[in-house]
Design an enzyme around this catalytic site. Sequence first.
Site, mmCIF file in Angstrom:
data_model
loop_
_atom_site.group_PDB
_atom_site.id
_atom_site.type_symbol
_atom_site.label_atom_id
_atom_site.label_comp_id
_atom_site.label_asym_id
_atom_site.label_seq_id
_atom_site.Cartn_x
_atom_site.Cartn_y
_atom_site.Cartn_z
ATOM 1 C CG ASN A 45 -0.788 -0.148 2.479
ATOM 2 O OD1 ASN A 45 -0.372 -1.210 2.925
ATOM 3 N ND2 ASN A 45 -0.951 0.893 3.248
ATOM 4 C CG ASP A 46 -0.213 4.188 2.646
ATOM 5 O OD1 ASP A 46 -1.155 3.657 2.065
ATOM 6 O OD2 ASP A 46 -0.278 4.586 3.814
ATOM 7 C CD1 TRP A 70 -2.133 -3.039 5.085
ATOM 8 C CD2 TRP A 70 -2.963 -3.994 6.925
ATOM 9 N NE1 TRP A 70 -1.649 -2.345 6.180
ATOM 10 C CE2 TRP A 70 -2.148 -2.909 7.316
ATOM 11 C CE3 TRP A 70 -3.585 -4.743 7.921
ATOM 12 C CZ2 TRP A 70 -1.938 -2.547 8.652
ATOM 13 C CZ3 TRP A 70 -3.381 -4.400 9.250
ATOM 14 C CH2 TRP A 70 -2.564 -3.312 9.603
ATOM 15 C CG PHE A 105 0.940 1.613 10.485
ATOM 16 C CD1 PHE A 105 1.182 0.246 10.428
ATOM 17 C CD2 PHE A 105 -0.336 2.032 10.849
ATOM 18 C CE1 PHE A 105 0.179 -0.669 10.718
ATOM 19 C CE2 PHE A 105 -1.345 1.126 11.139
ATOM 20 C CZ PHE A 105 -1.092 -0.228 11.078
ATOM 21 C CG ASP A 164 -0.005 7.715 8.058
ATOM 22 O OD1 ASP A 164 0.529 6.672 8.477
ATOM 23 O OD2 ASP A 164 -1.188 7.772 7.678
ATOM 24 C CD1 TRP A 301 -7.195 2.734 2.473
ATOM 25 C CD2 TRP A 301 -6.779 0.558 2.826
ATOM 26 N NE1 TRP A 301 -5.899 2.613 2.897
ATOM 27 C CE2 TRP A 301 -5.618 1.295 3.127
ATOM 28 C CE3 TRP A 301 -6.750 -0.834 2.970
ATOM 29 C CZ2 TRP A 301 -4.433 0.695 3.559
ATOM 30 C CZ3 TRP A 301 -5.581 -1.426 3.399
ATOM 31 C CH2 TRP A 301 -4.438 -0.675 3.700
HETATM 32 C C1 FRU Z 1 -3.102 4.616 4.635
HETATM 33 C C2 FRU Z 1 -2.757 3.842 5.894
HETATM 34 C C3 FRU Z 1 -1.916 4.698 6.804
HETATM 35 C C4 FRU Z 1 -1.178 3.682 7.605
HETATM 36 C C5 FRU Z 1 -0.947 2.591 6.590
HETATM 37 C C6 FRU Z 1 -0.931 1.205 7.152
HETATM 38 O O1 FRU Z 1 -3.380 3.852 3.538
HETATM 39 O O2 FRU Z 1 -3.935 3.413 6.529
HETATM 40 O O3 FRU Z 1 -2.638 5.623 7.594
HETATM 41 O O4 FRU Z 1 0.021 4.172 8.121
HETATM 42 O O5 FRU Z 1 -1.964 2.709 5.636
HETATM 43 O O6 FRU Z 1 -0.488 0.285 6.210
#
Ligand code: FRU
Length: 491
Positions: A45-46, A70, A105, A164, A301
């Site tokens: 993801n991110d 995830w 994260f 984050d 998501w």
């Molecule tokens: C955004 C998020 C962040 C978090 C991460 C976890 O997509 O929910 O806020 O750090 O993904 O994987």
Amino acid sequence: MKTNSSAGGSYGTRIADLYIVHNLAAVNGGSRHTYHAMPPVGWMNDPNGFNEAFGKYHLFYQFYPFGPEWDSIHWGHYTTQDFVKWKLEPTALAPDGEYDGGGCFSGSSIVKDGKLYLLYTSVLSETQTQSLAVSEDGVHFEKLGVVIPGSALPAECLRSDFRDPKVFARGGVYYLIAGSMAESGEGMLLLFRSADLKDWKFVSVLRKDSLTTRGIYECPDLFELGGHDVMLASPQGYETEGWRYENVQSSIYMVGKLDAEKGVFEKLYEDEIDGGLDFYAPQTMKTRDGRTIMIAWMQMWHRTMPTAKHGWAGAMTLPRELSLKDGKLYQRPVREIERYRWNPVSYTNVKIESNTELTKVNGTKIELCFTLDLGTAERVGLKFYRKGEHDARIYYDRKADMVIFDRSRMGMEIAHDQKEKDASVRSVKVRIENNCLDMRIFLDVSSCELFLNGGERTMTGNVYSDGDGIAFFSEGGSAKLVRLDKYDIVV
Ligand code: FRU
């Protein structure tokens, strides 16, 4: 677990890397992009820690190696020289510390005294704190521990939703913006300050929403652009405003001025970053030649991930160059992609009928640039990833005066969160000048990125289909392709 960077990573990163090596072959080619960053195996993801250091660009990402879903989150790591070809590096962080066992994260990075520092959210059960790691070679990272504990938060903030960090320097001082949420449910953006990246003090609440229906602001970012400050954030549960913010989680930009010392962000303008279906958690970096490059997770998501059956899930968008025009954010695909154009095909002045196919204009790893003269058509656009009855469509709808991205006929349903109206059709408004519309479209096996009118609006969406046909179409009147350029993208 203690980390041991000089011996080649921590226990957790070594397990991840061994797993990658032994399971690469289990990821089959199904739906795999060719010029976008993707997880080697498992889940992505991110984007995280996007930066230039040690003579290359670094892209870290939220990574779960052991399956296409995830779970216990690591930081995967790619490097690149041109934002198009990605080199897999050893996994940077694993959730193997006593304060980050619940996941490493999202976060960001900064270069200080020739070292690359990562600031990330360390998760332990219900608590989220911000932690630091450092690398002297850009490959191995040593964790330095928690630098912002929950006790640094204003009393009203939830310690379970504090994450984050985006770090940046201003006037010789370091600042960091993190997302959070008040106990009463309002999303918040928080500013912290530090002289050394280790000792952080809370400065202020930069933004707090008044609506209790909104959730945490995820993945904030802040950068200077064209004499302004631009702040990005990815709010959960942002309320739909007409055609804007239709995804269950949105990404927004705010143009304004940050007075970092006082801790005040004065907002002039706010809008959605991308009007498509699959775009989230964007992050930016500055290149040495002065460009601001943004990359985002090309997924959303709470949707089904059709690629999971092939052993992977999640990818990044094309990196995009940002600029401001009349106070609005413009996005262009990174210019380096043009080095990978092959087999150019051009057409000029083509009348568009109900189904206009053009010789050599098809494919799934391609770039299309064209100008449409909208003529008198009620609807005019193109079908792509097309086979038999199945296709995806992008078109201008005159009555709605909108550009529509529609994947409802691709032959597969994407399950989605009930807060979204659907996961197949999105619309954006653009300026129509001289009855013409410019489009630039990148297809990469299962993705589509649309840049409208030189980047005034973008729409990003994945399309799962095995068709490679393309046809232009018009309905209810005549229309014309003023010019079309098509290239294969070969990396
Ligand atoms: C955004 C998020 C962040 C978090 C991460 C976890 O997509 O929910 O806020 O750090 O993904 O994987």
